[in-house]
Scaffold this active site. Structure first.
Site, short mmCIF file in Angstrom:
data_model
loop_
_atom_site.label_atom_id
_atom_site.label_comp_id
_atom_site.label_asym_id
_atom_site.label_seq_id
_atom_site.Cartn_x
_atom_site.Cartn_y
_atom_site.Cartn_z
CE LYS A 37 -0.37 -0.37 5.04
NZ LYS A 37 -1.23 -0.81 6.16
CE1 TYR A 238 13.34 31.74 4.79
CE2 TYR A 238 13.45 29.35 4.54
CZ TYR A 238 13.22 30.60 4.00
OH TYR A 238 12.86 30.71 2.70
C1 LIG Z 1 -0.36 -1.81 6.79
C2 LIG Z 1 -0.92 -3.08 7.30
C3 LIG Z 1 -0.09 -4.19 7.54
C4 LIG Z 1 1.42 -4.14 7.40
O1 LIG Z 1 2.01 -3.67 8.59
P1 LIG Z 1 3.61 -3.62 8.75
O2 LIG Z 1 3.80 -3.19 10.14
O3 LIG Z 1 4.09 -2.61 7.75
O4 LIG Z 1 4.12 -4.98 8.46
C5 LIG Z 1 -0.71 -5.37 7.91
N1 LIG Z 1 -2.04 -5.46 8.06
C6 LIG Z 1 -2.86 -4.41 7.87
C7 LIG Z 1 -4.33 -4.57 8.07
C8 LIG Z 1 -2.33 -3.18 7.49
O5 LIG Z 1 -3.15 -2.14 7.32
#
Ligand SMILES: *Cc1c(COP(=O)(O)O)cnc(C)c1O
Length: 342
Positions: A37, A238
């Site tokens: 994702k 800055y």
């Molecule tokens: C993002 C996500 C994961 C992956 O988690 P990591 O800590 O990056 O391994 C697993 N399950 C769900 C439902 C997620 O949303």
């Protein structure tokens, strides 16, 4: 240096392939599902997916139907699971693309294979009680709130999940583990684990992924664009937030918060010509300043991430997690370059 972009992000697919293999080999029979994702946590979803599948992952997980569709084009026949509840308007597209959706509330999408998500303590998406699975159900799942910080609570979540789903063991694929759980809580692996951060070689605990045999897949480099000597009392950047107490050499690096090098990274260390040097003053949109041990040449290579400089260490300084920093690194055309190797 002619042609040198302001910054260069290199994604090493060999590292992702290696990490998938390390994870898959440690699972003792459970499947590795690659979470890609958010554009593969900033690493590029399709490239990361291909490398993970080559390394032994058997399915892909994304957050939205929109993220899943281009992956379906690229990976026919691979299981793709959409983790966040889909909009009803997306059901037809999900069906046509043979995506699998998550049921986490009242709504059950029509004619699509689904995974029932039980809320065992995350307190966000998820069903309070497991209903009798209908005919489109292929999986049962839950998600940990604390597998990186409070494993006794994660174990309670696991127990709740097992109590509710044991009657269906073997009939549906059961999956609860994220990276932190998959790496350190073997009892959570069940039929499949959903690993994101570990695939990219970033430690879910914010320490050092090397202790699990994982390798960072992302390098971020630039070079010194300017070197200046500050007399005592002179400042850089800055707000005059860094004022030299004595004669001080500083280098200017053409990377800033618009590239994802956040404003709260003042004080973190980067490499200049292979030596650690602290970021000083305020990180601005296009530029950061680094304190140098002396007059270093313009054009000297700078490693913002790589060669022992980690997102985990930067995250400690910014009081965030490696996940957020990785997702935030940007390489818009005309500004930075992204290169895929391995
Ligand atoms: C993002 C996500 C994961 C992956 O988690 P990591 O800590 O990056 O391994 C697993 N399950 C769900 C439902 C997620 O949303």
């Amino acid at each position: 240096m002619p042609g040198m972009p302001r910054s260069l992000v290199t994604i090493d697919l060999a590292a992702i392939r290696h990490n998938a293999r390390v994870l898959a080999d440690g699972l003792e029979g459970a499947e590795l599902w690659a979470v890609v994702k958010a554009d593969g946590y900033g690493h590029g979803a399709a490239d990361a997916a291909r490398a993970a599948l080559e390394g032994g992952a058997t399915a892909l997980c994304v957050a939205t139907v929109g993220e899943a569709l281009p992956l379906r084009e690229a990976f026919a026949g691979v299981r793709i699971l959409v983790l966040c509840p889909a909009d009803p308007g997306d059901d037809a597209r999900a069906r046509e693309a043979s995506l699998e959706l998550v049921v986490a509330g009242e709504r059950v999408p029509e004619g699509v294979q689904v995974h029932l998500k039980l809320d065992t303590g995350m307190g966000r998406w998820g069903l309070a009680e497991l209903p009798a699975p209908g005919r489109d159900v292929v999986g049962l799942m839950s998600h940990f709130a604390t597998s990186d910080t409070d494993q006794p609570f994660a174990r309670q979540q696991l127990e709740r999940f097992l109590r509710a789903t044991d009657p269906y063991a073997g009939r549906y694929v059961r999956h609860v583990a994220n990276s932190a759980a998959a790496l350190t809580m073997p009892e959570t692996r069940l039929d499949a684990v959903r690993c994101g951060i570990a695939l990219y070689g970033i430690d879910p605990f914010g320490e050092d992924a090397g202790r699990f045999g994982l390798r960072p897949a992302l390098r971020w480099e630039s070079e010194l664009a300017q070197v200046r000597r500050l007399a005592p009392g002179a400042s850089t950047g800055y707000g005059r937030r860094f004022v030299a107490l004595e004669e001080t050499w500083v280098g200017v690096v053409p990377v800033g918060y618009a590239d994802g090098f956040r404003r709260d990274l003042t004080g973190t260390e980067i490499l200049v010509g292979g030596l650690r040097a602290p970021v000083v003053g305020i990180v601005s949109m296009d530029t950061l300043a680094v304190r140098l041990p002396g007059p270093v040449e313009v054009g000297t290579p700078v490693a913002l991430v790589g060669d022992g400089i980690t997102l985990e260490a930067h995250a400690v300084v910014a009081e965030t997690i490696g996940y957020e920093l990785a997702c935030g690194i940007r390489t818009p055309p005309g500004r930075a370059t992204r290169r895929i190797v391995g």
